[in-house]
Enzyme design. Sequence first.
Site, PDB file in Angstrom:
ATOM      1  N   LYS A 126       0.868  -1.187   0.000  1.00 12.76           N
ATOM      2  CA  LYS A 126       0.000   0.000   0.000  1.00 12.76           C
ATOM      3  C   LYS A 126       0.897   1.227   0.000  1.00 12.76           C
ATOM      4  O   LYS A 126       2.029   1.182   0.485  1.00 12.76           O
ATOM      5  CB  LYS A 126      -0.876   0.034   1.258  1.00 12.76           C
ATOM      6  CG  LYS A 126      -2.080   0.935   1.138  1.00 12.76           C
ATOM      7  CD  LYS A 126      -3.187   0.246   0.392  1.00 12.76           C
ATOM      8  CE  LYS A 126      -4.393   1.106   0.185  1.00 12.76           C
ATOM      9  NZ  LYS A 126      -5.521   0.296  -0.313  1.00 12.76           N
ATOM     10  N   ASP A 166      -7.052   4.354  -4.481  1.00 14.55           N
ATOM     11  CA  ASP A 166      -7.710   4.133  -3.190  1.00 14.55           C
ATOM     12  C   ASP A 166      -8.363   5.482  -2.867  1.00 14.55           C
ATOM     13  O   ASP A 166      -8.592   6.288  -3.786  1.00 14.55           O
ATOM     14  CB  ASP A 166      -6.706   3.680  -2.117  1.00 14.55           C
ATOM     15  CG  ASP A 166      -7.399   3.153  -0.848  1.00 14.55           C
ATOM     16  OD1 ASP A 166      -7.855   2.003  -0.856  1.00 14.55           O
ATOM     17  OD2 ASP A 166      -7.500   3.902   0.143  1.00 14.55           O
TER      18      ASP A 166
HETATM   19  P1  NDP Z   1     -13.029   7.711  -2.545  1.00 16.39           P
HETATM   20  O1  NDP Z   1     -11.979   8.717  -2.338  1.00 16.39           O
HETATM   21  O2  NDP Z   1     -13.626   7.576  -3.900  1.00 16.39           O
HETATM   22  O3  NDP Z   1     -14.204   7.890  -1.487  1.00 16.39           O
HETATM   23  C1  NDP Z   1     -13.955   7.752  -0.114  1.00 16.39           C
HETATM   24  C2  NDP Z   1     -15.175   8.161   0.670  1.00 16.39           C
HETATM   25  O4  NDP Z   1     -14.957   8.032   2.076  1.00 16.39           O
HETATM   26  C3  NDP Z   1     -15.500   9.589   0.474  1.00 16.39           C
HETATM   27  O5  NDP Z   1     -16.859   9.767   0.661  1.00 16.39           O
HETATM   28  C4  NDP Z   1     -14.679  10.224   1.598  1.00 16.39           C
HETATM   29  O6  NDP Z   1     -14.999  11.524   1.880  1.00 16.39           O
HETATM   30  C5  NDP Z   1     -14.966   9.321   2.712  1.00 16.39           C
HETATM   31  N1  NDP Z   1     -13.902   9.415   3.717  1.00 16.39           N
HETATM   32  C6  NDP Z   1     -12.585   9.229   3.549  1.00 16.39           C
HETATM   33  N2  NDP Z   1     -11.917   9.390   4.706  1.00 16.39           N
HETATM   34  C7  NDP Z   1     -12.841   9.717   5.592  1.00 16.39           C
HETATM   35  C8  NDP Z   1     -12.774  10.009   6.972  1.00 16.39           C
HETATM   36  N3  NDP Z   1     -11.600  10.004   7.659  1.00 16.39           N
HETATM   37  N4  NDP Z   1     -13.947  10.293   7.594  1.00 16.39           N
HETATM   38  C9  NDP Z   1     -15.130  10.273   6.930  1.00 16.39           C
HETATM   39  N5  NDP Z   1     -15.237   9.985   5.626  1.00 16.39           N
HETATM   40  C10 NDP Z   1     -14.126   9.720   4.979  1.00 16.39           C
HETATM   41  O7  NDP Z   1     -12.415   6.315  -2.081  1.00 16.39           O
HETATM   42  P2  NDP Z   1     -12.888   4.860  -2.419  1.00 16.39           P
HETATM   43  O8  NDP Z   1     -14.339   4.813  -2.631  1.00 16.39           O
HETATM   44  O9  NDP Z   1     -11.969   4.347  -3.452  1.00 16.39           O
HETATM   45  O10 NDP Z   1     -12.537   4.097  -1.066  1.00 16.39           O
HETATM   46  C11 NDP Z   1     -13.495   3.903  -0.029  1.00 16.39           C
HETATM   47  C12 NDP Z   1     -13.057   2.743   0.856  1.00 16.39           C
HETATM   48  O11 NDP Z   1     -12.962   1.552   0.066  1.00 16.39           O
HETATM   49  C13 NDP Z   1     -11.682   2.898   1.519  1.00 16.39           C
HETATM   50  O12 NDP Z   1     -11.687   2.236   2.754  1.00 16.39           O
HETATM   51  C14 NDP Z   1     -10.767   2.160   0.548  1.00 16.39           C
HETATM   52  O13 NDP Z   1      -9.586   1.743   1.177  1.00 16.39           O
HETATM   53  C15 NDP Z   1     -11.661   0.993   0.191  1.00 16.39           C
HETATM   54  N6  NDP Z   1     -11.323   0.296  -1.036  1.00 16.39           N
HETATM   55  C16 NDP Z   1     -11.162   0.941  -2.211  1.00 16.39           C
HETATM   56  C17 NDP Z   1     -10.865   0.212  -3.351  1.00 16.39           C
HETATM   57  C18 NDP Z   1     -10.745   0.874  -4.676  1.00 16.39           C
HETATM   58  O14 NDP Z   1     -10.511   0.153  -5.642  1.00 16.39           O
HETATM   59  N7  NDP Z   1     -10.910   2.176  -4.812  1.00 16.39           N
HETATM   60  C19 NDP Z   1     -10.674  -1.223  -3.324  1.00 16.39           C
HETATM   61  C20 NDP Z   1     -10.925  -1.817  -2.036  1.00 16.39           C
HETATM   62  C21 NDP Z   1     -11.221  -1.064  -0.955  1.00 16.39           C
HETATM   63  P3  NDP Z   1     -13.759  12.552   2.083  1.00 16.39           P
HETATM   64  O15 NDP Z   1     -12.744  12.257   1.014  1.00 16.39           O
HETATM   65  O16 NDP Z   1     -14.443  13.841   1.945  1.00 16.39           O
HETATM   66  O17 NDP Z   1     -13.174  12.341   3.431  1.00 16.39           O
HETATM   67  O1  2IT Z   2      -7.772  -1.654  -0.981  1.00 18.80           O
HETATM   68  C1  2IT Z   2      -7.683  -2.102  -2.136  1.00 18.80           C
HETATM   69  O2  2IT Z   2      -7.808  -3.302  -2.381  1.00 18.80           O
HETATM   70  C2  2IT Z   2      -7.469  -1.148  -3.221  1.00 18.80           C
HETATM   71  N1  2IT Z   2      -7.422   0.052  -2.972  1.00 18.80           N
HETATM   72  C3  2IT Z   2      -7.284  -1.637  -4.633  1.00 18.80           C
HETATM   73  C4  2IT Z   2      -5.859  -2.080  -4.840  1.00 18.80           C
HETATM   74  C5  2IT Z   2      -5.503  -2.406  -6.257  1.00 18.80           C
HETATM   75  O3  2IT Z   2      -4.300  -2.670  -6.452  1.00 18.80           O
HETATM   76  O4  2IT Z   2      -6.348  -2.416  -7.145  1.00 18.80           O
END
Ligand code: NDP
Ligand code: 2IT
Length: 447
Positions: A126, A166
């Site tokens: 990561k 992410d």
């Molecule tokens: P985005 O940046 O697209 O969205 C993240 C969301 O979470 C936003 O609404 C954001 O609002 C909110 N958020 C982030 N930090 C905080 C915080 N400290 N408090 C409250 N709200 C928060 O990210 P993703 O949708 O890509 O990721 C969301 C989750 O999914 C994370 O846990 C990520 O690790 C996980 N994930 C993502 C993957 C991917 O492929 N993108 C794969 C697997 C897991 P704001 O930014 O305004 O804080």
């Molecule tokens: O938390 C996760 O699995 C991700 N943010 C996606 C990682 C990736 O390499 O696609």
Amino acid sequence: MSYREEVLNRVITENPRQPEFHQAVREVMESLGPVIDANEAFYRREAILERLTTPDRQIQFRVTWVDDQGNVRVNNGYRIQFNNAIGPYKGGIRLHPTVNRSVMRFLAFEQIFKNSLTGLPIGGAKGGSDFDPKGKSDREVMLFCQSFMSELYRHIGPNLDVPAGDIGVGGREIGYLFGQYKRLKNEFSGVLTGKGIQYGGSLIRPEATGYGATYYTVEMLKHFGDDIKGKTVAISGFGNVAWGTAKKLEQLGAKAITISGPDGYILDEDGVTGEKIDYLLELRSSGKNICAPYADKFPGAKFFPGEKPWGVKADLYIPCATQNEIGMEEAQKMVANGCKFLCEAANMPTRNEAIDYFKENGVIVGPSKAANAGGVACSCIEMSQNAEHTIFTEDDVFEKLEAIMVNIFKQSVAACEKYNLGDDLIAGANIAGFERVANAMLMQGIV
Ligand code: NDP
Ligand code: 2IT
């Protein structure tokens, strides 16, 4: 003291002030009892748990860039290459002010097990930075990404370490990072995933995490004699994962009824469906990071400032925002509202004590390592597409993704059966993920 307890204590002592990392390691150590305790002397002699909880390598670097006012700005950049026993390092890059070494380490550690569960050849890593994309111009984001990659490029490569998105990193950021890597290395390769489809990206990658989490939920419900159709679902966040989840839920005849941001949550009893799902993309790209405008645009929806969506009564709960968004207080509200199933789409959204409370109250928890693996699985599909110099069709990707998610669920259930874990899908996933990596480590000698 058991070997597992010893290793947990060592992790806590050697890594002070890293609560998220401790939390992630504790959960895994608690789960591995049935495997490790039965063969404790062997695993201890091989120091398998010490090796598994100590990153292969961690890189920390300064990221210097210039903002639109001409000020020189400095951020911390990280890449934790945790374990490459089963394949090149793979994992996202997070840009958020809460990023620190503890957050990076917990995410990289969990990625080892998640990637193993996919059955694909990818190790755990990561990266990220405490850079806050909120309110930054495109140009500032580009300059930041270029500076970040100017350090990172020497540590990554298509067969070495392949970052992706992410929190705070989507198609725009991946494009800037890719452009800078290509310039510095003079090489066009699949070094990043989540790329635009015009230059090697995979169809469905933006949707993959949310779609995958929904497929996992479907399997979980089926296993317990239930069905997704007609279900109301409370989700959090309004980012990439929330968007993909809302979309797939609608396609399968269910509906998301909440979204949330740092400013509060939206309750939309009519469902976050149709054009409202597209609006999530607009909200995200506005760079303001608030969900309140949704209620102005869609008057049937109500905005609850400063609150989380976990007090809402729903059939299912799918956290899609960030770590530790569900603690004891939220868990108690959810159980009081009759919660039966929780599927973790965000990484480690539930505190360990809340998980214990859910278990005591018969709630089935689909753990993030398993449930959100669709994103990284699709990333690996993108890697193979790039390595083959080809383009997979949407149907190819869908088919592969769904099969991978079904298989992840089956592997977790098989581990539950083998080790008499009942309905503990968390332990099942941890054990199934662990066994593949540990066996690969043992076969490769003391390295
Ligand atoms: P985005 O940046 O697209 O969205 C993240 C969301 O979470 C936003 O609404 C954001 O609002 C909110 N958020 C982030 N930090 C905080 C915080 N400290 N408090 C409250 N709200 C928060 O990210 P993703 O949708 O890509 O990721 C969301 C989750 O999914 C994370 O846990 C990520 O690790 C996980 N994930 C993502 C993957 C991917 O492929 N993108 C794969 C697997 C897991 P704001 O930014 O305004 O804080
Ligand atoms: O938390 C996760 O699995 C991700 N943010 C996606 C990682 C990736 O390499 O696609």
